[in-house]
Design an enzyme around this catalytic site. Sequence first.
Site, PDB file in Angstrom:
ATOM      1  N   ASP A 139      33.287 114.620  13.433  1.00 36.60           N
ATOM      2  CA  ASP A 139      34.276 114.699  14.280  1.00 36.60           C
ATOM      3  C   ASP A 139      34.485 116.295  14.582  1.00 36.60           C
ATOM      4  OD1 ASP A 139      35.031 112.302  15.132  1.00 36.60           O
ATOM      5  OD2 ASP A 139      36.248 111.924  13.377  1.00 36.60           O
ATOM      6  N   PHE A 190      43.772 113.178  14.718  1.00 31.71           N
ATOM      7  CA  PHE A 190      44.130 112.623  13.289  1.00 31.71           C
ATOM      8  C   PHE A 190      43.453 111.661  12.726  1.00 31.71           C
ATOM      9  CE2 PHE A 190      47.102 115.151  15.409  1.00 31.71           C
ATOM     10  CZ  PHE A 190      47.032 116.578  14.680  1.00 31.71           C
ATOM     11  N   ASP A 195      35.931 103.656  16.954  1.00 28.22           N
ATOM     12  CA  ASP A 195      36.330 104.867  16.277  1.00 28.22           C
ATOM     13  C   ASP A 195      37.736 104.786  16.015  1.00 28.22           C
ATOM     14  OD1 ASP A 195      36.689 107.307  14.634  1.00 28.22           O
ATOM     15  OD2 ASP A 195      35.463 108.510  16.142  1.00 28.22           O
TER      16      ASP A 195
HETATM   17 ZN    ZN Z   1      34.907 110.435  16.001  1.00 28.24          ZN
END
Ligand code: ZN
Length: 191
Positions: A7, A115, A147
């Site tokens: 990420d 987050f 996700d």
């Molecule tokens: Zn991701």
Amino acid sequence: MDWVHIDVMDGSFVPNISMGPFIVETCKKITAVPLNVHLMINKPENHINAFANAGADNLTIHIENNPNVHRTLQAIQNLGCSTGITLNPGTPAYVIKDVLPLVDLVLLMSVNPGFSGQKFIPHTLQKVAEVKEMIASINSSAVIQVDGGVNEETLPDIYRAGARNIVAATAIFKHPEGISAGIQALRNSIA
Ligand code: ZN
């Protein structure tokens, strides 16, 4: 198949800041598992080269705030990486229709990006089904990835809806018995 999902956050497209190409390069050195790089950044076209050079196998970009999305997906293909398009929870599925033929992966965010540790947004299930139909209608082999908030409880429904690529952080890294047990628990939940 196992992937490492990285990420990347720029503190502008999303409120948090995470990591850049250097981490991808380091991952490449220590694992043969494909690196799936999720770019939660503005102007991803300025950075895809650096991530491809660092060893990314898949580059996934957002449809939001991205006027050059079609061109950038083509550029990712030209770099030899597989392509992904991502939608935030507030973005309707139909907006990816015109770029769908260009993508190998559709990532549906099931929390608002920024987050880890957030709760799964149930509306995502409907969206998975909707995107599954869109993919089938053009005979694409694109895979749906989900996700955010994926755990043993939420995964069975996500899988049933049609997602075949699952991203998890908290369910794995904060599992009381450790990382391997966390991965195994997820696998068991859809066995
Ligand atoms: Zn991701």
